[in-house]
Motif scaffolding. Structure first.
Motif, PDB file in Angstrom:
ATOM      1  N   UNK A   1       0.798  -1.224   0.000  1.00 51.20           N
ATOM      2  CA  UNK A   1       0.000   0.000   0.000  1.00 51.20           C
ATOM      3  C   UNK A   1       0.829   1.272   0.000  1.00 51.20           C
ATOM      4  N   UNK A   2       1.838   1.265  -0.857  1.00 49.38           N
ATOM      5  CA  UNK A   2       2.693   2.439  -0.927  1.00 49.38           C
ATOM      6  C   UNK A   2       2.119   3.424  -1.930  1.00 49.38           C
ATOM      7  N   UNK A   3       2.176   4.687  -1.602  1.00 47.50           N
ATOM      8  CA  UNK A   3       1.638   5.725  -2.475  1.00 47.50           C
ATOM      9  C   UNK A   3       2.758   6.325  -3.306  1.00 47.50           C
ATOM     10  N   UNK A   4       2.579   6.319  -4.602  1.00 51.08           N
ATOM     11  CA  UNK A   4       3.555   6.949  -5.494  1.00 51.08           C
ATOM     12  C   UNK A   4       2.861   8.116  -6.156  1.00 51.08           C
ATOM     13  N   UNK A   5       3.054   9.306  -5.615  1.00 55.77           N
ATOM     14  CA  UNK A   5       2.247  10.445  -6.075  1.00 55.77           C
ATOM     15  C   UNK A   5       2.305  10.680  -7.582  1.00 55.77           C
ATOM     16  N   UNK A   6       3.444  10.451  -8.201  1.00 50.75           N
ATOM     17  CA  UNK A   6       3.537  10.779  -9.621  1.00 50.75           C
ATOM     18  C   UNK A   6       2.791   9.777 -10.480  1.00 50.75           C
TER      19      UNK A   6
ATOM     20  N   UNK B   1       8.646   7.554  -1.644  1.00 50.76           N
ATOM     21  CA  UNK B   1       7.417   6.777  -1.549  1.00 50.76           C
ATOM     22  C   UNK B   1       6.688   7.226  -0.299  1.00 50.76           C
ATOM     23  N   UNK B   2       5.400   7.070  -0.307  1.00 49.40           N
ATOM     24  CA  UNK B   2       4.616   7.553   0.825  1.00 49.40           C
ATOM     25  C   UNK B   2       3.628   6.506   1.278  1.00 49.40           C
ATOM     26  N   UNK B   3       3.199   6.676   2.499  1.00 51.90           N
ATOM     27  CA  UNK B   3       2.076   5.888   2.999  1.00 51.90           C
ATOM     28  C   UNK B   3       0.997   6.862   3.439  1.00 51.90           C
ATOM     29  N   UNK B   4      -0.223   6.412   3.306  1.00 50.05           N
ATOM     30  CA  UNK B   4      -1.309   7.222   3.822  1.00 50.05           C
ATOM     31  C   UNK B   4      -1.341   7.159   5.327  1.00 50.05           C
TER      32      UNK B   4
ATOM     33  N   UNK C   1      -0.083  12.320   4.068  1.00 45.24           N
ATOM     34  CA  UNK C   1       0.864  11.292   3.646  1.00 45.24           C
ATOM     35  C   UNK C   1       2.085  11.356   4.540  1.00 45.24           C
TER      36      UNK C   1
ATOM     37  N   UNK D   1       7.802   7.113   3.383  1.00 46.43           N
ATOM     38  CA  UNK D   1       8.402   5.858   3.817  1.00 46.43           C
ATOM     39  C   UNK D   1       9.882   6.142   4.116  1.00 46.43           C
TER      40      UNK D   1
END
Lengths: 211, 654
Positions: A191-196, B257-260, B374, B377
């Motif tokens: 569940x990693x968010x990759x904004x681009x 990379x990000x997590x909510x 956000x 990571x």
């Protein structure tokens, strides 16, 4: 035509002292050319090489050169993150660059490990072997011993100029990475968010909206 | 690597915090020759994050006495002609105060002699590896720290008098190794059980040993130290905020990379509860009655376009936001949620600010996930480094551990011409960007700084248990008495890659009125219970247990106007350290404003070419156009081709 079944994408690091031929090796391998007066690569993070490994497998390699920081040895964590393997390069005509190899290896191991905690696969490249002054390499046994002691998966005498052994070294590294990968599967974060990628805003920048 | 630095640049940037790093990327991107320097051995300044042992080294560095002899002023005279003068820079960082460390986790006897961070051991230390070398002596805290544990109430400033000589072991690895051995014997100084509780300890361990299989000890934390990425500042990214927009626009986001953030929590009547914030949350909430659900939705819908309905709030202009909420027929429950968890404001905030904050929160919902925030990571400390990488890729030169003695100013024009480093080398440039903490006391004599109180906790459970133990939560704890500050709490789980498995990393932040511990300890005690205490209790503890805690005050130099600094040349630009706010808007705004002052006609951080678009297939050779440099202005499209490295499906067989 049948589509390949598997596709792998690997980030590989190319490290070593200044002037050992890192950028030349990447350019030879990826762009198929060699220039003895290259300019420092500006504006490009990595070069991409696509290998048709076997009929079912495509391997895409991102080769990350070390950018402007290298001279002073201050790489960002971004450079190391998520890499799956590395080449450490030295120049056979300059013994000091070989002495630095162990430093680079221990630096790498301290900053990067696979998700399972093991060190990444590293291949040692003895570059500029075409110049015939290879004091160190004549003793292959000694090199094997060195690799064993320092945890390299293999070593190759290479020449970016003459295109010697670069493909072979790369195949060796990829082989080891593929062998390691089966036990890494479970560690991938879902569940990693990759904004681009997820954002529709990506296309709104002026340069690319037109295309 | 004995090479010395080049001496001609366009822009010299001192400090690698977020605003400086954004500026470095922006300048380098426009083709400026950038030198980016930090006197510390790590990136990020007060924006940095550390492994556990790295954090202990950081603590130690600040607790050392300031008697480090600077053999500076390496013949500055010869380098500065008559027509120029020097403005000295500060020799020692003074932005961190009142550091206090508490260890509650027990010390495992049998693993004692191998307390070291896995992978931290170096065979061949060198300049390239020195950041990890400092991690070597991780396990030894100054012995004086014992005083924290034996005398809990001891005032903070007593702890500063540590006069023990501490070598950071940058070059001498043998010494560090010996130290580590020493520490093996002395490790009991870290434990809260030390001293008077000694006798109970063994029996306690016997009782709970079997029951608690996953008992986490101090040596576990040290051994798994590399799993920690502990931020000095605790911030989140608003999903519609300036930083996320800048990351996307500049494509620096490809490095991150990000997590909510998964939950917004509230602390009310001694209980932690989850705040429903999306429409779905509101309707699924079990805590709210049907009537409350309708009231809340109605109010939130109004906030989204409150500007269109001035009649709804015009009459209340004199009220605070909290007073206004009382008039809106909202139950106390809902008022609390909106005020503290959604608007995240102080009770005294004005009605317009409250509505604005509520609207911002609502607008950020749903862009990436269920909450407006956000988290990067590997921690917030990654973000400055992402911009540094971008700067380096465009030719910027990086040099950490590089101290600067002074600016050199031309007397006639009043402009800064150069800097002189600790080797006495003169480096010329046109523009100079410097982080506030590098400026001398003389330069800052008229500046009044605010302070931020921070706590970092390692705990064994979440403050609010849920089905999944991988939650990222933010909680605003309202002040106990009016006039005091609310405390912002973020709780990070191990999948954020900031702490080891089976632990949580908890950050507390508020603006300071006293020392960090005095400001924050009451909240810590409300939410957590020290590890040792509960071990004697037979019943299952309801509160998460504290394994380790760190308190410190950080200087907040945001909001200082340029004119407060004495005698700075006009081509020296000042960036501030981290502010106490939740988002990163201050740093981004500052970087963009300074960039436009320096280069008014240049675009701020345009996207670079995407290297993935430069594909040379292994099977068919593609000749390269001779004479081009390597900037290939490929069209960047958002097609499948620009898939990113870690997209999970790429690793899986189709």
């Amino acid at each position: 035509m049948q589509a390949p079944h598997k596709e792998h994408l690997y980030k590989l690091l190319v490290i070593g002292d200044l002037g050992v031929g890192k950028t030349s090796i990447i350019k030879r391998y990826v762009h198929q050319n060699f220039s003895s007066h290259y300019r420092a690569t500006i504006g490009v993070d990595f070069a991409l090489k696509v290998l048709h490994w076997d009929p079912e497998t495509v391997v895409r390699l991102q080769l990350w050169d070390i950018a402007g920081q290298e001279r002073f040895g201050n790489m960002t964590r971004v450079y190391y993150r998520e890499a799956m393997g590395a080449f450490i390069v030295f120049d056979v005509t300059r013994p000091a660059t070989f002495e630095a190899v162990a430093k680079w290896k221990s630096d790498l191991d301290s900053k990067l490990s696979l998700p399972n905690g093991k060190p990444v696969s590293v291949v040692l490249l003895a570059n500029k072997c075409d110049q015939g002054k290879d004091v160190l390499i004549n003793n292959g046994l000694k090199m094997d011993q060195f690799c064993k002691e320092h945890g390299f998966v293999g070593w190759f005498e290479t020449s970016a100029k003459e295109n010697i052994n670069i493909d072979e070294a790369s195949r060796c590294l990829v082989k080891h990475i593929l062998a390691n990968e089966c036990d890494l599967m479970e560690s991938i974060e879902p569940d990693v968010v990759k904004p681009h990628l997820t954002s529709s805003k990506v296309v709104s920048c002026s340069g690319c909206a037109k295309s | 690597m004995a090479e010395s630095l080049p001496t001609e640049f366009d822009v010299v940037i001192i400090g690698t915090g977020l605003p400086e790093s954004i500026l470095a990327a922006a300048c380098s991107r426009t083709g400026q020759r950038v030198l980016h320097i930090d006197s510390r051995s790590y990136y990020g300044g007060n924006w940095a994050s550390f492994s556990f042992s790295g954090l202990l080294s950081w603590v130690k560095e600040y607790q050392q006495d300031s008697d480090i002899e600077e053999e500076s002023t390496v013949s500055r005279q010869g380098l500065i002609p008559e027509t120029e003068e020097a403005i000295a820079l500060r020799k020692k960082d003074e932005t961190i105060q009142h550091i206090e460390v508490f260890c509650y986790a027990s010390q495992d006897q049998d693993t004692e002699d191998n307390v070291e961070e896995i992978g931290a051991l170096q065979r061949n230390p060198s300049s390239v590896a020195s950041t990890t070398i400092t991690e070597l002596d991780s396990a030894c805290l100054p012995e004086e720290r014992q005083s924290y544990f034996t005398d809990y109430e001891m005032p903070a400033n007593h702890t500063q008098k540590s006069d023990k000589e501490i070598s950071l072991g940058i070059t001498d690895v043998e010494e560090s190794l010996e130290k580590e051995k020493d520490c093996g014997d002395n490790t009991c100084i870290h434990t809260i059980l030390g001293g008077h509780k000694d006798e109970d300890k063994h029996t306690v361990e016997d009782n709970t040993g079997q029951a608690k299989k996953n008992r986490i000890t101090f040596s576990h934390i040290v051994k798994e130290g590399r799993r920690f990425n502990i931020d000095l500042v605790s911030k989140l990214l608003y999903s519609q905020g300036l930083l996320i927009d800048l990351l996307i626009k500049s494509n620096v986001s490809r490095y991150a990379e990000f997590k909510n953030v998964t939950r917004i929590l509230a602390f009310r009547e001694g209980k932690v509860e989850q705040v429903p914030c999306s429409r779905a949350d509101v309707f699924n909430s079990k805590e709210l009655t049907m009537v409350e659900k309708r009231m809340l939705m109605k109010f939130l819908t109004f906030c989204l376009d409150y500007e269109q309905h001035p009649d709804e709030y015009q009459g209340f202009r004199q009220c605070s936001f909290s007073e206004y909420l009382k008039t809106k027929k909202l139950t106390p429950n809902l008022q609390h949620f909106i005020l503290h968890s959604i608007a995240m404001t102080e009770s005294s905030c004005t009605i317009i600010d409250g509505l604005k904050a509520t609207k911002k929160f609502l607008q950020c919902l749903g862009r990436f996930g269920n909450t407006p925030f956000l988290f990067p990571v590997y921690g917030q400390g990654e973000i400055p480094q992402c911009f540094c990488r971008m700067c380096a890729v465009f030719g910027g030169i990086y040099c950490l551990r590089h101290k600067i003695q002074c600016f050199v100013v031309d007397k006639e024009s009043g402009r800064c011409k150069a800097i002189i480093d600790h080797f006495g080398q003169r480096i010329n440039a046109k523009y100079f960007i410097v982080e506030d903490s590098y400026l001398s006391e003389e330069t800052c004599s008229n500046v009044h700084y605010k302070q931020i109180s921070r706590a970092v906790l390692i705990t064994d459970q979440s403050v609010l248990k849920a089905d999944s133990d991988q939650q990222i939560s933010i909680l605003l704890v309202p002040p106990a008495e009016p006039g005091a500050c609310a405390v912002r709490v973020t709780e990070l789980c191990s999948s954020t890659m900031t702490c080891m498995k089976d632990t949580y990393l908890v950050h507390l932040t508020c603006s300071s009125s006293k020392t960090a511990r005095e400001d924050l300890e009451s909240v810590v005690n409300k939410l957590f219970t020290p590890y040792a205490e509960t071990e004697t209790n037979k019943e299952e503890p309801t509160k998460p247990r504290l394994l380790w805690a760190l308190y410190f005050n950080m200087r907040d130099s945001s909001g200082i106007s340029r004119s407060s600094y004495n005698g700075l040349p006009s081509n020296v630009y000042v960036c501030s350290g981290p502010d106490g706010g939740l988002g990163n808007e201050h740093a981004v705004k500052q970087a963009e404003t300074l960039f436009q002052e320096i280069f008014p006609s240049e675009e701020f951080c345009p996207p670079p070419p995407n290297p993935e678009d430069i594909i040379f297939d292994g099977d068919d050779k593609q000749p390269e156009v001779p004479g081009t440099n390597n900037i290939i202005m490929a069209t960047i499209d958002s097609s499948e081709e620009s898939k990113n490295l870690e997209s999970p499906e790429k690793h899986l067989p189709h």
